[in-house]
Design a protein around this motif. Structure first.
Motif, PDB file in Angstrom:
ATOM      1  N   THR A  10       1.967   0.892  -0.855  1.00 15.80           N
ATOM      2  CA  THR A  10       1.646  -0.215  -1.666  1.00 15.80           C
ATOM      3  C   THR A  10       2.853  -0.972  -1.704  1.00 15.80           C
ATOM      4  O   THR A  10       2.793  -2.275  -1.832  1.00 15.80           O
ATOM      5  CB  THR A  10       1.356   0.660  -2.981  1.00 15.80           C
ATOM      6  N   TYR A  11       4.062  -0.546  -1.732  1.00 15.08           N
ATOM      7  CA  TYR A  11       5.272  -1.352  -1.819  1.00 15.08           C
ATOM      8  C   TYR A  11       5.476  -2.186  -0.683  1.00 15.08           C
ATOM      9  O   TYR A  11       5.828  -3.420  -0.644  1.00 15.08           O
ATOM     10  CB  TYR A  11       6.519  -0.415  -2.239  1.00 15.08           C
ATOM     11  N   LEU A  12       5.025  -1.562   0.437  1.00 10.46           N
ATOM     12  CA  LEU A  12       5.350  -2.304   1.944  1.00 10.46           C
ATOM     13  C   LEU A  12       4.315  -3.648   1.970  1.00 10.46           C
ATOM     14  O   LEU A  12       4.638  -4.730   2.264  1.00 10.46           O
ATOM     15  CB  LEU A  12       4.990  -1.488   3.158  1.00 10.46           C
ATOM     16  N   GLU A  13       3.226  -3.375   1.387  1.00 13.26           N
ATOM     17  CA  GLU A  13       1.870  -4.255   1.434  1.00 13.26           C
ATOM     18  C   GLU A  13       2.563  -5.443   0.400  1.00 13.26           C
ATOM     19  O   GLU A  13       2.349  -6.731   0.876  1.00 13.26           O
ATOM     20  CB  GLU A  13       0.651  -3.783   0.963  1.00 13.26           C
ATOM     21  N   ARG A  14       3.191  -5.122  -0.770  1.00 16.29           N
ATOM     22  CA  ARG A  14       3.576  -6.147  -1.656  1.00 16.29           C
ATOM     23  C   ARG A  14       4.926  -7.040  -1.183  1.00 16.29           C
ATOM     24  O   ARG A  14       4.986  -8.207  -1.379  1.00 16.29           O
ATOM     25  CB  ARG A  14       4.119  -5.362  -2.959  1.00 16.29           C
ATOM     26  N   ALA A  15       5.682  -6.168  -0.275  1.00  7.20           N
ATOM     27  CA  ALA A  15       6.781  -7.040   0.355  1.00  7.20           C
ATOM     28  C   ALA A  15       6.235  -7.988   1.411  1.00  7.20           C
ATOM     29  O   ALA A  15       6.916  -9.036   1.440  1.00  7.20           O
ATOM     30  CB  ALA A  15       7.827  -5.917   1.074  1.00  7.20           C
ATOM     31  N   VAL A  16       5.481  -7.340   2.295  1.00 11.33           N
ATOM     32  CA  VAL A  16       4.933  -8.541   3.136  1.00 11.33           C
ATOM     33  C   VAL A  16       3.878  -9.488   2.684  1.00 11.33           C
ATOM     34  O   VAL A  16       3.729 -10.624   3.137  1.00 11.33           O
ATOM     35  CB  VAL A  16       3.880  -7.470   4.359  1.00 11.33           C
ATOM     36  N   GLY A  17       3.159  -9.270   1.479  1.00  9.40           N
ATOM     37  CA  GLY A  17       2.339 -10.108   0.892  1.00  9.40           C
ATOM     38  C   GLY A  17       3.161 -11.258   0.265  1.00  9.40           C
ATOM     39  O   GLY A  17       2.203 -11.920  -0.681  1.00  9.40           O
ATOM     40  N   LYS A  18       4.395 -11.186  -0.144  1.00  8.66           N
ATOM     41  CA  LYS A  18       4.998 -12.208  -0.648  1.00  8.66           C
ATOM     42  C   LYS A  18       4.789 -13.571  -0.239  1.00  8.66           C
ATOM     43  O   LYS A  18       4.903 -13.815   0.824  1.00  8.66           O
ATOM     44  CB  LYS A  18       6.599 -11.860  -0.945  1.00  8.66           C
ATOM     45  N   GLY A  19       4.377 -14.331  -1.273  1.00 10.03           N
ATOM     46  CA  GLY A  19       4.105 -15.777  -0.806  1.00 10.03           C
ATOM     47  C   GLY A  19       2.709 -16.278  -0.228  1.00 10.03           C
ATOM     48  O   GLY A  19       2.408 -17.220  -0.015  1.00 10.03           O
ATOM     49  N   HIS A  20       1.935 -15.272  -0.826  1.00 12.28           N
ATOM     50  CA  HIS A  20       0.207 -15.309  -0.321  1.00 12.28           C
ATOM     51  C   HIS A  20      -0.447 -14.757  -1.551  1.00 12.28           C
ATOM     52  O   HIS A  20      -0.020 -13.997  -2.072  1.00 12.28           O
ATOM     53  CB  HIS A  20      -0.177 -14.483   0.915  1.00 12.28           C
ATOM     54  N   GLY A  21      -1.548 -15.405  -1.816  1.00 14.14           N
ATOM     55  CA  GLY A  21      -2.488 -14.915  -2.617  1.00 14.14           C
ATOM     56  C   GLY A  21      -2.274 -15.288  -4.097  1.00 14.14           C
ATOM     57  O   GLY A  21      -1.476 -16.258  -4.361  1.00 14.14           O
ATOM     58  N   ALA A  22      -2.886 -14.651  -5.204  1.00 11.95           N
ATOM     59  CA  ALA A  22      -2.962 -15.110  -6.543  1.00 11.95           C
ATOM     60  C   ALA A  22      -1.537 -14.928  -6.930  1.00 11.95           C
ATOM     61  O   ALA A  22      -1.107 -15.950  -7.817  1.00 11.95           O
ATOM     62  CB  ALA A  22      -3.859 -14.251  -7.580  1.00 11.95           C
ATOM     63  N   SER A  23      -0.875 -13.832  -6.803  1.00  7.78           N
ATOM     64  CA  SER A  23       0.510 -13.817  -7.278  1.00  7.78           C
ATOM     65  C   SER A  23       1.482 -14.689  -6.992  1.00  7.78           C
ATOM     66  O   SER A  23       2.306 -15.507  -7.645  1.00  7.78           O
ATOM     67  CB  SER A  23       1.184 -12.447  -6.804  1.00  7.78           C
ATOM     68  N   ALA A  24       1.466 -15.546  -5.676  1.00  9.26           N
ATOM     69  CA  ALA A  24       2.259 -16.406  -5.279  1.00  9.26           C
ATOM     70  C   ALA A  24       1.829 -17.816  -6.040  1.00  9.26           C
ATOM     71  O   ALA A  24       2.592 -18.492  -6.412  1.00  9.26           O
ATOM     72  CB  ALA A  24       2.370 -16.729  -3.815  1.00  9.26           C
ATOM     73  N   VAL A  25       0.588 -17.900  -6.376  1.00 10.21           N
ATOM     74  CA  VAL A  25      -0.010 -19.038  -6.972  1.00 10.21           C
ATOM     75  C   VAL A  25       0.522 -18.855  -8.531  1.00 10.21           C
ATOM     76  O   VAL A  25       1.148 -19.908  -8.908  1.00 10.21           O
ATOM     77  CB  VAL A  25      -1.584 -19.205  -7.097  1.00 10.21           C
ATOM     78  N   ARG A  26       0.455 -17.925  -9.240  1.00 10.48           N
ATOM     79  CA  ARG A  26       1.022 -17.804 -10.487  1.00 10.48           C
ATOM     80  C   ARG A  26       2.556 -18.012 -10.746  1.00 10.48           C
ATOM     81  O   ARG A  26       3.239 -18.569 -11.466  1.00 10.48           O
ATOM     82  CB  ARG A  26       0.659 -16.183 -11.101  1.00 10.48           C
ATOM     83  N   LYS A  27       3.154 -17.626  -9.689  1.00  9.36           N
ATOM     84  CA  LYS A  27       4.562 -17.743  -9.516  1.00  9.36           C
ATOM     85  C   LYS A  27       4.884 -19.121  -9.369  1.00  9.36           C
ATOM     86  O   LYS A  27       5.853 -19.807  -9.949  1.00  9.36           O
ATOM     87  CB  LYS A  27       5.241 -16.867  -8.241  1.00  9.36           C
ATOM     88  N   LEU A  28       4.207 -19.813  -8.576  1.00  7.89           N
ATOM     89  CA  LEU A  28       4.510 -21.282  -8.334  1.00  7.89           C
ATOM     90  C   LEU A  28       4.219 -22.057  -9.585  1.00  7.89           C
ATOM     91  O   LEU A  28       4.609 -23.045  -9.825  1.00  7.89           O
ATOM     92  CB  LEU A  28       3.533 -21.818  -7.028  1.00  7.89           C
TER      93      LEU A  28
END
Length: 310
Positions: free
Chosen positions: A281-299
């Motif tokens: 789970t933590y590895l997927e979060r680290a690799v997925g940074k900058g993609h998906g809904a979480s990146a949009v919310r951060k932007l």
């Protein structure tokens, strides 16, 4: 027509200039609630039956949970999982690149590899490698174009542990090849063209541009494969590979406490899989940074008005 009370209601927001805000009320599902209660009661009854069953011999479970022989099996299982997964990733990546190369030689070889190792059961492959001495009693190792050579007995070289490494690595690599291929295909061809236009070779473009972007697609199924591999190592018990289940079987073949020792093995497998799942789970979060809904919310949060509009 008035709105349904359990679906939505509208209320005026103060100072909103007539704008209305919809407030959704969740629907109640009494049938789902009853089914959930029935399942909960069933689980409680099953748990109570297991806890109070004298045949479970919980004192035996506790006594062997951290037994030295069992802990050694846990270490062997972890070692097999890590080593075979690393080899599978390396071999699978090579096979995936061969399949995507378009070469009339390498592509059929890659397809044949996938056909063979995905088409035969894993247990059959393990038993085959363990008994390879029946086909090749001796292996000759030497330096080409010289008179130096060494004859080694295959039975000495191929132990249960070695056969497990061969079987799991080659079998897992066939699945990893398809996972890596899917990740490479997910990267747009424009990325490769842009890399080649800067003067990179195809190998450099693959290593520096395509594979790093493909990791976002490769990592999740790779984690699942690693967890499945960890559980599949229990098949090593058929060839006495010294894993967790093998050592547990050695113990209950002496004291005949089959169920308690299987519970010990199950608890260790559950613990290992839980830790691996958290790490995935933590590895997927680290690799997925900058993609998906979480990146949009951060932007959106970094924009001046915080509304998602510049």
């Amino acid at each position: 027509m008035p709105a349904k009370a359990n679906t939505a209601s509208s209320e005026a927001s103060p100072g909103s200039g007539g704008n209305r805000k919809l407030v959704y009320a969740p629907r109640r599902h009494p049938i789902q609630l009853l089914i959930g209660l029935a399942v909960l009661v069933f689980l409680v009854l099953i748990g109570n039956s297991l806890l109070n069953n004298k045949n479970m011999q919980w004192h035996v479970v506790i006594g062997y949970l951290f037994d030295q022989h069992v802990l050694h099996g846990v270490l062997v299982t972890l070692g097999l999982t890590v080593l075979c997964q690393i080899l599978a990733v390396i071999i699978g990546t090579i096979v995936a690149v061969m399949r995507l190369s378009g070469s009339r030689v390498m592509m059929p070889v890659a397809v044949g590899y996938l056909w063979l190792f995905r088409g035969t059961p894993l247990l059959v492959q393990l038993i085959f490698w363990y008994n390879i001495a029946a086909l090749f009693p001796h292996l000759v190792l030497g330096i080409p174009f010289t008179s130096y050579h060494e004859v080694i007995s295959t039975n000495t070289l191929i132990s249960g542990f070695t056969a497990a490494i061969l079987g799991f690595s080659l079998h897992e690599a066939a699945y990893m090849a398809e996972i890596v291929r899917a990740g490479i295909v997910s990267v747009s061809t424009g990325q490769k063209e842009a890399a080649l236009s800067t003067g990179m070779t195809e190998a450099q473009a693959m290593r520096r541009v395509i594979l790093p972007q493909a990791m976002r697609v490769i990592i999740p199924p790779t984690g699942n494969q690693a967890i499945n591999l960890m559980k599949a190592t229990s098949l090593v018990a058929f060839i006495s590979g010294g894993d967790l289940l093998s050592n547990v079987a050695d113990i209950y073949s002496v004291n005949f406490a089959v169920i308690p020792l299987l519970v010990v093995a199950s608890l260790w497998y559950l613990a290992l899989v839980t830790i691996a799942t958290i790490g995935q789970t933590y590895l997927e979060r680290a690799v997925g940074k900058g993609h998906g809904a979480s990146a949009v919310r951060k932007l959106q949060g970094n924009l001046p008005d915080g509304s998602g509009q510049a």
